[in-house]
Motif scaffolding. Sequence first.
Motif, PDB file in Angstrom:
ATOM      1  N   UNK A 207       0.807  -1.222   0.000  1.00 26.77           N
ATOM      2  CA  UNK A 207       0.000   0.000   0.000  1.00 26.77           C
ATOM      3  C   UNK A 207       0.841   1.273   0.000  1.00 26.77           C
ATOM      4  N   UNK A 208       2.151   1.166   0.207  1.00 29.34           N
ATOM      5  CA  UNK A 208       2.973   2.363   0.358  1.00 29.34           C
ATOM      6  C   UNK A 208       2.879   3.284  -0.867  1.00 29.34           C
ATOM      7  N   UNK A 209       3.143   2.780  -2.049  1.00 29.38           N
ATOM      8  CA  UNK A 209       3.166   3.663  -3.223  1.00 29.38           C
ATOM      9  C   UNK A 209       1.788   4.172  -3.619  1.00 29.38           C
ATOM     10  N   UNK A 210       0.724   3.372  -3.548  1.00 32.28           N
ATOM     11  CA  UNK A 210      -0.595   3.965  -3.785  1.00 32.28           C
ATOM     12  C   UNK A 210      -0.921   5.082  -2.782  1.00 32.28           C
ATOM     13  N   UNK A 211      -0.571   4.886  -1.506  1.00 31.89           N
ATOM     14  CA  UNK A 211      -0.794   5.935  -0.501  1.00 31.89           C
ATOM     15  C   UNK A 211       0.096   7.147  -0.767  1.00 31.89           C
ATOM     16  N   UNK A 212       1.336   6.893  -1.125  1.00 33.01           N
ATOM     17  CA  UNK A 212       2.269   7.984  -1.448  1.00 33.01           C
ATOM     18  C   UNK A 212       1.706   8.832  -2.590  1.00 33.01           C
ATOM     19  N   UNK A 213       1.259   8.179  -3.643  1.00 28.12           N
ATOM     20  CA  UNK A 213       0.706   8.909  -4.788  1.00 28.12           C
ATOM     21  C   UNK A 213      -0.556   9.681  -4.408  1.00 28.12           C
ATOM     22  N   UNK A 214      -1.406   9.084  -3.586  1.00 25.49           N
ATOM     23  CA  UNK A 214      -2.605   9.780  -3.120  1.00 25.49           C
ATOM     24  C   UNK A 214      -2.219  11.008  -2.296  1.00 25.49           C
ATOM     25  N   UNK A 215      -1.268  10.828  -1.381  1.00 22.19           N
ATOM     26  CA  UNK A 215      -0.814  11.946  -0.548  1.00 22.19           C
ATOM     27  C   UNK A 215      -0.279  13.082  -1.410  1.00 22.19           C
ATOM     28  N   UNK A 216       0.582  12.761  -2.368  1.00 21.35           N
ATOM     29  CA  UNK A 216       1.169  13.799  -3.219  1.00 21.35           C
ATOM     30  C   UNK A 216       0.092  14.551  -3.998  1.00 21.35           C
ATOM     31  N   UNK A 217      -0.953  13.867  -4.425  1.00 21.20           N
ATOM     32  CA  UNK A 217      -2.023  14.493  -5.203  1.00 21.20           C
ATOM     33  C   UNK A 217      -2.997  15.293  -4.342  1.00 21.20           C
ATOM     34  N   UNK A 218      -3.083  14.978  -3.049  1.00 19.50           N
ATOM     35  CA  UNK A 218      -4.119  15.576  -2.202  1.00 19.50           C
ATOM     36  C   UNK A 218      -3.623  16.459  -1.070  1.00 19.50           C
ATOM     37  N   UNK A 219      -2.329  16.501  -0.826  1.00 20.97           N
ATOM     38  CA  UNK A 219      -1.841  17.279   0.314  1.00 20.97           C
ATOM     39  C   UNK A 219      -2.124  18.767   0.096  1.00 20.97           C
ATOM     40  N   UNK A 220      -2.371  19.490   1.189  1.00 20.45           N
ATOM     41  CA  UNK A 220      -2.654  20.919   1.069  1.00 20.45           C
ATOM     42  C   UNK A 220      -1.409  21.710   0.666  1.00 20.45           C
ATOM     43  N   UNK A 221      -1.631  22.875   0.106  1.00 19.43           N
ATOM     44  CA  UNK A 221      -0.559  23.718  -0.412  1.00 19.43           C
ATOM     45  C   UNK A 221       0.586  23.968   0.579  1.00 19.43           C
ATOM     46  N   UNK A 222       0.308  24.211   1.870  1.00 17.70           N
ATOM     47  CA  UNK A 222       1.434  24.467   2.777  1.00 17.70           C
ATOM     48  C   UNK A 222       2.443  23.321   2.864  1.00 17.70           C
ATOM     49  N   UNK A 223       2.030  22.123   2.514  1.00 19.08           N
ATOM     50  CA  UNK A 223       2.948  20.983   2.572  1.00 19.08           C
ATOM     51  C   UNK A 223       3.608  20.703   1.231  1.00 19.08           C
ATOM     52  N   UNK A 224       3.236  21.425   0.211  1.00 16.19           N
ATOM     53  CA  UNK A 224       3.843  21.233  -1.102  1.00 16.19           C
ATOM     54  C   UNK A 224       5.230  21.866  -1.103  1.00 16.19           C
ATOM     55  N   UNK A 225       6.180  21.179  -1.719  1.00 16.05           N
ATOM     56  CA  UNK A 225       7.542  21.710  -1.795  1.00 16.05           C
ATOM     57  C   UNK A 225       7.594  22.882  -2.757  1.00 16.05           C
ATOM     58  N   UNK A 226       8.355  23.854  -2.373  1.00 17.66           N
ATOM     59  CA  UNK A 226       8.537  25.013  -3.255  1.00 17.66           C
ATOM     60  C   UNK A 226       9.670  24.723  -4.223  1.00 17.66           C
ATOM     61  N   UNK A 227       9.463  25.079  -5.459  1.00 18.36           N
ATOM     62  CA  UNK A 227      10.474  24.838  -6.498  1.00 18.36           C
ATOM     63  C   UNK A 227      11.580  25.857  -6.432  1.00 18.36           C
TER      64      UNK A 227
END
Length: 116
Positions: free
Chosen positions: A96-116
């Motif tokens: 389940x790790x990679x399906x959860x990882x992909x879900x997290x990356x797609x759904x996490x709120x903006x404050x947790x998104x990495x800045x480029x």
Amino acid sequence: MRFASAIVAAAAAAIASAQVVFPFAPEGPCVAACTDVAGKSFFPLYDDVDANGPFFFTSLSYTFERGTPMAIAFMTKAGTCMNDCPMDQQNAYRASYYPKYNWYQANKPAPLRRRA
């Protein structure tokens, strides 16, 4: 202080957003206990169960912000604990790790998104 600001912002975003649906079943009680104990050792408000709780995404960040010092420390502690879990639960966690990882990356709120 910057991390604390991100936690507060993520909590506010989670509260303000619509209901979150986390479409994954738990891997088992042993794995759940390991992630909970490891998470709470770093962040006392850790909660990777209540998808609509104010600290859900912050808690998931300990697992899914790969390569960060906090994720490395968390995964080391949780993984060491999981070595004593039944093999079916360990295998379920790995599957389940990679399906959860992909879900997290797609759904996490903006404050947790990495800045480029």
